[in-house]
Design an enzyme around this catalytic site. Structure first.
Site, PDB file in Angstrom:
ATOM      1  N   SER A  59     -12.016  -4.868  -1.067  1.00 43.60           N
ATOM      2  CA  SER A  59     -12.908  -3.749  -1.825  1.00 43.60           C
ATOM      3  C   SER A  59     -14.455  -3.929  -1.410  1.00 43.60           C
ATOM      4  O   SER A  59     -15.356  -4.487  -2.402  1.00 43.60           O
ATOM      5  CB  SER A  59     -12.690  -4.154  -2.651  1.00 43.60           C
ATOM      6  OG  SER A  59     -13.383  -3.032  -4.677  1.00 43.60           O
ATOM      7  N   PRO A  60     -15.365  -3.888  -0.160  1.00 42.68           N
ATOM      8  CA  PRO A  60     -16.559  -4.332  -0.187  1.00 42.68           C
ATOM      9  C   PRO A  60     -17.483  -3.644  -0.729  1.00 42.68           C
ATOM     10  O   PRO A  60     -18.412  -3.660  -0.935  1.00 42.68           O
ATOM     11  CB  PRO A  60     -16.763  -4.072   1.687  1.00 42.68           C
ATOM     12  CG  PRO A  60     -14.982  -3.556   2.213  1.00 42.68           C
ATOM     13  CD  PRO A  60     -14.397  -3.684   0.631  1.00 42.68           C
ATOM     14  N   LEU A  61     -17.241  -2.203  -0.991  1.00 45.89           N
ATOM     15  CA  LEU A  61     -17.950  -1.472  -1.563  1.00 45.89           C
ATOM     16  C   LEU A  61     -17.677  -1.369  -3.160  1.00 45.89           C
ATOM     17  O   LEU A  61     -18.276   0.070  -3.627  1.00 45.89           O
ATOM     18  CB  LEU A  61     -17.499   0.310  -0.981  1.00 45.89           C
ATOM     19  CG  LEU A  61     -17.990   0.132   0.666  1.00 45.89           C
ATOM     20  CD1 LEU A  61     -17.755   1.679   1.217  1.00 45.89           C
ATOM     21  CD2 LEU A  61     -19.211  -0.165   1.236  1.00 45.89           C
ATOM     22  N   TYR A 108       0.667  -1.177   0.065  1.00 46.30           N
ATOM     23  CA  TYR A 108       0.095   0.171   0.222  1.00 46.30           C
ATOM     24  C   TYR A 108       0.572   1.812   0.182  1.00 46.30           C
ATOM     25  O   TYR A 108       1.699   1.721   1.354  1.00 46.30           O
ATOM     26  CB  TYR A 108      -0.717   0.066   1.532  1.00 46.30           C
ATOM     27  CG  TYR A 108      -1.530  -1.144   1.496  1.00 46.30           C
ATOM     28  CD1 TYR A 108      -2.605  -2.245  -0.093  1.00 46.30           C
ATOM     29  CD2 TYR A 108      -2.784  -1.405   2.649  1.00 46.30           C
ATOM     30  CE1 TYR A 108      -3.041  -3.212  -0.180  1.00 46.30           C
ATOM     31  CE2 TYR A 108      -3.961  -2.140   1.961  1.00 46.30           C
ATOM     32  CZ  TYR A 108      -3.890  -3.162   1.230  1.00 46.30           C
ATOM     33  OH  TYR A 108      -4.657  -3.907   0.676  1.00 46.30           O
ATOM     34  N   HIS A 163      -0.389 -12.651   0.297  1.00 48.36           N
ATOM     35  CA  HIS A 163      -1.185 -11.309  -0.046  1.00 48.36           C
ATOM     36  C   HIS A 163      -2.114 -11.955  -1.709  1.00 48.36           C
ATOM     37  O   HIS A 163      -3.027 -11.664  -1.899  1.00 48.36           O
ATOM     38  CB  HIS A 163      -0.365 -10.038  -0.944  1.00 48.36           C
ATOM     39  CG  HIS A 163      -1.460  -9.422  -0.941  1.00 48.36           C
ATOM     40  ND1 HIS A 163      -0.834  -8.075  -0.287  1.00 48.36           N
ATOM     41  CD2 HIS A 163      -2.566  -8.412  -0.930  1.00 48.36           C
ATOM     42  CE1 HIS A 163      -2.255  -6.677  -1.084  1.00 48.36           C
ATOM     43  NE2 HIS A 163      -2.981  -7.221  -1.518  1.00 48.36           N
TER      44      HIS A 163
END
Length: 290
Positions: free
Chosen positions: A210-212, A55, A130
């Protein structure tokens, strides 16, 4: 704050976590705003923060998010002893791209780098591989994680972007406490490939990444009528409805929505107050079926 147990461990964390990725990519907010976002999450009772060595903007910026989160924790005036950091290793960021690297030597260095970025004083709570790299066996890639537990750099291990068969192979190498795969209204693969059911059956925590829908799709939530109608009826945002829907799918689900400003994580946590009936869950299922 509602809590959940992390996998089969004795660790208890908040039922919604904070995803740190958006605080460190090329369009990252100013550092003061990023730290304020982490502090707001802590103020509201969040005790799980998800990060990764990748990130960052590119390879020259590696471990940015981990260092940022560690700094935010150091600057926080409250108690952070119960905060659990879940990080990841195994992705590279050449020129800002995303590539897999399951080379055991690379992963040994990645774990060491994450350990140091997160303070180097205590074991990393959860380190997650990952994404599997077809150039290396899962057994070889996870050997460094097992070594790092013995060396006192890691407490627990998770996997990300793994199939059920791959999770089983990973568990033959080292104890696995969590699985992090993509799961949102546009990608419901965990329901179909058996991963969600397996995690529930085996007591593993499932983190939907990435739930949304991520930056590319989050705006499209306003185009899903069932979600918009439920949000209006319950007086919450469409984001709350999606997070509540994911939570309703299985008790093993623990969403980790990203945030880049304090008010965003505050809105996400409102999802804990949203209860969806079976009929309402079915409405969303039907509206998001592919």
């Amino acid at each position: 704050m509602e809590t959940k147990r992390l996998g089969n461990t004795d660790i208890v964390v908040s039922a919604i976590g904070l995803g740190g990725m958006r605080l460190s990519l090329s369009n990252r907010p100013p550092e003061a705003q990023a730290i304020a976002t982490v502090h707001q999450a802590l103020d509201l009772g969040v005790t799980l923060i998800d990060t990764a060595d990748s990130y960052c903007k590119d390879e020259s910026d590696k471990h940015h998010n981990e260092r940022l989160i560690y700094k935010a924790l150091q600057l926080y005036s409250g108690d952070v002893n119960q905060v659990v950091i879940a990080t990841k290793g195994g992705l590279m960021r050449p020129a800002g791209a995303w590539t897999r690297n399951g080379n055991p030597d690379h992963l040994r260095a990645a774990i060491r780098g994450s350990f140091e970025a997160l303070g180097g004083k205590k074991p990393i709570d959860v380190w997650q591989y990952h994404a599997p790299d077809a150039n290396y066996t899962i057994e070889a890639s996870l050997a460094p994680a097992k070594e790092a537990i013995a060396a006192g750099m890691l407490r627990f291990v998770g996997v990300s972007n793994f199939s059920v068969e791959q999770i089983k192979r990973a568990r033959d190498v080292v104890e696995i406490v969590s699985v992090q795969n993509q799961y949102n209204p546009w990608n419901r693969q965990p329901e179909l490939d058996g991963v969600l059911a397996y995690c529930e059956q085996e007591g593993l925590t499932f983190f939907p990444w990435s739930p949304l829908g991520g930056s590319q799709r989050i705006g499209q939530l306003l185009e899903i009528g069932a979600i918009v109608q439920l949000a209006q009826a319950k007086g919450v945002s469409v984001y709350c409805i999606v997070l509540a829907w994911l939570r309703a799918k299985s008790p093993c689900v623990l969403p980790i929505p990203g945030a880049s400003k304090p008010e965003t994580i505050q809105d996400s946590l409102n999802a804990l107050k949203v209860k969806l009936s079976d009929a309402e869950i079915a409405q969303i299922d039907q509206a998001t079926a592919t």
